[in-house]
Design a protein around this motif. Sequence first.
Motif, PDB file in Angstrom:
ATOM      1  N   PRO A  78      36.809  39.553  45.425  1.00  0.00           N
ATOM      2  CA  PRO A  78      36.844  39.766  43.968  1.00  0.00           C
ATOM      3  C   PRO A  78      37.524  41.082  43.605  1.00  0.00           C
ATOM      4  O   PRO A  78      37.021  41.855  42.784  1.00  0.00           O
ATOM      5  N   THR A  79      38.663  41.332  44.233  1.00  0.00           N
ATOM      6  CA  THR A  79      39.410  42.561  43.977  1.00  0.00           C
ATOM      7  C   THR A  79      40.772  42.264  43.337  1.00  0.00           C
ATOM      8  O   THR A  79      41.605  43.148  43.211  1.00  0.00           O
ATOM      9  N   GLY A  80      40.972  41.006  42.964  1.00  0.00           N
ATOM     10  CA  GLY A  80      42.224  40.618  42.344  1.00  0.00           C
ATOM     11  C   GLY A  80      42.130  39.193  41.853  1.00  0.00           C
ATOM     12  O   GLY A  80      41.170  38.476  42.161  1.00  0.00           O
ATOM     13  N   PRO A  81      43.102  38.758  41.069  1.00  0.00           N
ATOM     14  CA  PRO A  81      43.087  37.378  40.547  1.00  0.00           C
ATOM     15  C   PRO A  81      43.347  36.360  41.641  1.00  0.00           C
ATOM     16  O   PRO A  81      43.673  36.700  42.779  1.00  0.00           O
ATOM     17  N   VAL A  82      43.208  35.072  41.311  1.00  0.00           N
ATOM     18  CA  VAL A  82      43.383  33.990  42.281  1.00  0.00           C
ATOM     19  C   VAL A  82      44.867  33.826  42.579  1.00  0.00           C
ATOM     20  O   VAL A  82      45.662  33.504  41.704  1.00  0.00           O
ATOM     21  N   THR A  83      45.233  34.045  43.844  1.00  0.00           N
ATOM     22  CA  THR A  83      46.637  33.954  44.252  1.00  0.00           C
ATOM     23  C   THR A  83      46.969  32.541  44.726  1.00  0.00           C
ATOM     24  O   THR A  83      46.098  31.684  44.865  1.00  0.00           O
ATOM     25  N   LEU A  84      48.245  32.319  45.005  1.00  0.00           N
ATOM     26  CA  LEU A  84      48.708  30.999  45.414  1.00  0.00           C
ATOM     27  C   LEU A  84      48.036  30.548  46.710  1.00  0.00           C
ATOM     28  O   LEU A  84      47.715  29.372  46.879  1.00  0.00           O
ATOM     29  N   GLY A  85      47.835  31.480  47.654  1.00  0.00           N
ATOM     30  CA  GLY A  85      47.185  31.112  48.911  1.00  0.00           C
ATOM     31  C   GLY A  85      45.789  30.561  48.683  1.00  0.00           C
ATOM     32  O   GLY A  85      45.388  29.542  49.271  1.00  0.00           O
ATOM     33  N   SER A  86      45.030  31.193  47.805  1.00  0.00           N
ATOM     34  CA  SER A  86      43.686  30.709  47.489  1.00  0.00           C
ATOM     35  C   SER A  86      43.738  29.426  46.677  1.00  0.00           C
ATOM     36  O   SER A  86      42.834  28.593  46.750  1.00  0.00           O
TER      37      SER A  86
ATOM     38  N   PHE B  81      32.516  51.659  38.064  1.00  0.00           N
ATOM     39  CA  PHE B  81      33.804  50.965  38.156  1.00  0.00           C
ATOM     40  C   PHE B  81      33.756  49.850  39.213  1.00  0.00           C
ATOM     41  O   PHE B  81      34.294  48.764  39.003  1.00  0.00           O
ATOM     42  N   ALA B  82      33.117  50.147  40.333  1.00  0.00           N
ATOM     43  CA  ALA B  82      33.041  49.137  41.395  1.00  0.00           C
ATOM     44  C   ALA B  82      32.214  47.938  40.943  1.00  0.00           C
ATOM     45  O   ALA B  82      32.639  46.775  41.089  1.00  0.00           O
ATOM     46  N   GLU B  83      31.026  48.199  40.391  1.00  0.00           N
ATOM     47  CA  GLU B  83      30.137  47.097  40.005  1.00  0.00           C
ATOM     48  C   GLU B  83      30.698  46.305  38.830  1.00  0.00           C
ATOM     49  O   GLU B  83      30.773  45.068  38.872  1.00  0.00           O
ATOM     50  N   ARG B  84      31.095  47.017  37.768  1.00  0.00           N
ATOM     51  CA  ARG B  84      31.602  46.323  36.578  1.00  0.00           C
ATOM     52  C   ARG B  84      32.969  45.693  36.848  1.00  0.00           C
ATOM     53  O   ARG B  84      33.294  44.638  36.293  1.00  0.00           O
ATOM     54  N   GLY B  85      33.746  46.324  37.703  1.00  0.00           N
ATOM     55  CA  GLY B  85      35.048  45.757  38.036  1.00  0.00           C
ATOM     56  C   GLY B  85      34.921  44.433  38.761  1.00  0.00           C
ATOM     57  O   GLY B  85      35.638  43.469  38.472  1.00  0.00           O
ATOM     58  N   VAL B  86      33.981  44.361  39.699  1.00  0.00           N
ATOM     59  CA  VAL B  86      33.747  43.111  40.424  1.00  0.00           C
ATOM     60  C   VAL B  86      33.248  42.036  39.462  1.00  0.00           C
ATOM     61  O   VAL B  86      33.673  40.873  39.516  1.00  0.00           O
ATOM     62  N   GLU B  87      32.327  42.421  38.565  1.00  0.00           N
ATOM     63  CA  GLU B  87      31.824  41.450  37.587  1.00  0.00           C
ATOM     64  C   GLU B  87      32.970  40.887  36.749  1.00  0.00           C
ATOM     65  O   GLU B  87      33.031  39.672  36.488  1.00  0.00           O
ATOM     66  N   ALA B  88      33.882  41.764  36.322  1.00  0.00           N
ATOM     67  CA  ALA B  88      35.015  41.311  35.509  1.00  0.00           C
ATOM     68  C   ALA B  88      35.932  40.395  36.297  1.00  0.00           C
ATOM     69  O   ALA B  88      36.422  39.381  35.780  1.00  0.00           O
ATOM     70  N   MET B  89      36.173  40.739  37.570  1.00  0.00           N
ATOM     71  CA  MET B  89      37.061  39.905  38.387  1.00  0.00           C
ATOM     72  C   MET B  89      36.429  38.550  38.680  1.00  0.00           C
ATOM     73  O   MET B  89      37.108  37.515  38.666  1.00  0.00           O
ATOM     74  N   VAL B  90      35.129  38.529  38.956  1.00  0.00           N
ATOM     75  CA  VAL B  90      34.453  37.255  39.216  1.00  0.00           C
ATOM     76  C   VAL B  90      34.515  36.371  37.975  1.00  0.00           C
ATOM     77  O   VAL B  90      34.755  35.148  38.080  1.00  0.00           O
ATOM     78  N   ALA B  91      34.313  36.969  36.802  1.00  0.00           N
ATOM     79  CA  ALA B  91      34.405  36.194  35.564  1.00  0.00           C
ATOM     80  C   ALA B  91      35.818  35.644  35.379  1.00  0.00           C
ATOM     81  O   ALA B  91      36.000  34.484  34.960  1.00  0.00           O
ATOM     82  N   ASP B  92      36.822  36.456  35.703  1.00  0.00           N
ATOM     83  CA  ASP B  92      38.208  36.006  35.582  1.00  0.00           C
ATOM     84  C   ASP B  92      38.505  34.882  36.582  1.00  0.00           C
ATOM     85  O   ASP B  92      39.158  33.886  36.237  1.00  0.00           O
ATOM     86  N   ILE B  93      38.047  35.064  37.816  1.00  0.00           N
ATOM     87  CA  ILE B  93      38.259  34.042  38.850  1.00  0.00           C
ATOM     88  C   ILE B  93      37.591  32.733  38.443  1.00  0.00           C
ATOM     89  O   ILE B  93      38.178  31.650  38.552  1.00  0.00           O
TER      90      ILE B  93
END
Length: 558
Positions: free
Chosen positions: A131-139, A225-237
Amino acid sequence: MTPEQLRDVVRTAVAAAVERGVLSVEVPDDVLVERPKNPEHGDYATNIALRLAKPAGQPPRAVAEALAEQLRAQPGIASVDVAGPGFLNITLAQGALGRIAVDAVTAGEAYGRTDTLAGQRLNLEFVSANPTGPVTLGSTRWAAVGDALARLLEASGAEVSREYYVNDAGAQIVRFGRSLQATALGRPVPEDGYQGDYVETVAQQVVAAEPGLLERPEDEQLTVFAERGVEAMVADIRATLDGFGVHFDTFFSERTLHTSGALEKAVATLREQGHVYEADDAIWLRTTDFGDDKDRVLVKNDGEPTYFAADCAYYLDKRARGFDRVVIMLGADHSGYVGRYKALVAAAGDDPGTHLEILIGQLVNLVRDGEPVRMSKRKGNFVLLTDLVDAVGTDAARYALARASVDQQIDIDADLWSRQTNDNPVFYVQYAHARISSVLRNAADLGLASSLDPPTPAGAVDPGQLTHERENDLLRAIGEFPRVVSSAAELRAPHRVARYLEELAGTYHRFYDSCRVLPRGDEEPTALTTARLWLCAATAVVLRNGLGVLGVSAPERM
């Protein structure tokens, strides 16, 4: 009569031969029935006589002759010929093959579903990108294939739980938090950090949600930043995957394994099994006893559990939740991981061949101007799931990713998959469904059919009218669908469904070009008209159900 029904007929013939004392064998649970390569050899063929010859203590042809006699007496069988060393070539009675169309239309959405995997409770883990980036083509490849596989398994009677493992613990989360913090403070992102426009977007979201964050001590900032950032990325994913038609039953947090005591419990369980030892101030799992190339550290000498320890705890958690089989879909860069995971399953007292299954997928590239786009999450130069959808559409993206065996690397040509032409495989299949929909709409205008299903009762259609070579080709293709679904599920091969659908579409187009369905001008509809409408509707049922297994729509107009 479908191949599945014919298998039951063959088993009945074997049972009858045994009851009469002609054969002394166990009636087999499975019977191979397949379409012969040469249509002149009949509708179907079976090698059952060759299989039973040795246990029966008779020559294969003698067994074949005995079974042929029993089969000829079965309803729906026109003739049975013994060929070669003992093959049985079976020709169905007029109308028996045509019943396939009636069965398919009558079953509707249920056609193709079986109970071959009934009683199995599977945990299917796929995608699981950090959960450190958006969903890429490989995923994205695993998203399409994993969801199709889940649908296949369910269509074969299994109970499936789709699971996403959120890797929200470990060094990568700290690096992600530092990247967000640096961006928010206007500083350069650390060399080992994450870059790309999304980092700035997430950093702004965290700052907006936490007033006064940048005035706090920097160590507190980093935690937020770590906790809220992961939450935001999981929501985006999650939102991205939902938009792609991929929905998970569970998003499992790795961090909960660390906070719930599951790691300590896992180590204790493995210790009770007798496979844990201590050396160099660390705690080890003796995985070499189970074929691994080296023993694995569970807890480092500084007291920190390893990622492998989390894997052990996660596997035991899945088994504790009652799953009979744990299926994990991993990328090509994880191929070396298989041995140690099998070892941990064995160390936990389970059978890796029964309770674990790991699927490894190869790379996928989006081709632009004949060249693949290179990906690098750290530099922010990567192809996203949304990029692929924007280029070719959701249906084409899912179909293209599921169409190839996962052990093959694939290139997705954006130009090809966005074309509305027959060289685009998904268009070719969808167009067949739309073409049938048009035929049935026209039939409805003539008062012959309604929606996608002929309104006449099943008893009013005469399947015996379907005798044309192209009609029989299409009927046999429709009859194969349940077998294709069950074999694709057992082999974990959704691409088999896609290739089957393309063959079915081609078979339908050839039928349509050779066999007029609707009356012209003042012609009166006949019994053949009704039978062909049922055949068209049956084909539409299979195309819809097959595309549905792949998570692809079946449009009625194109």
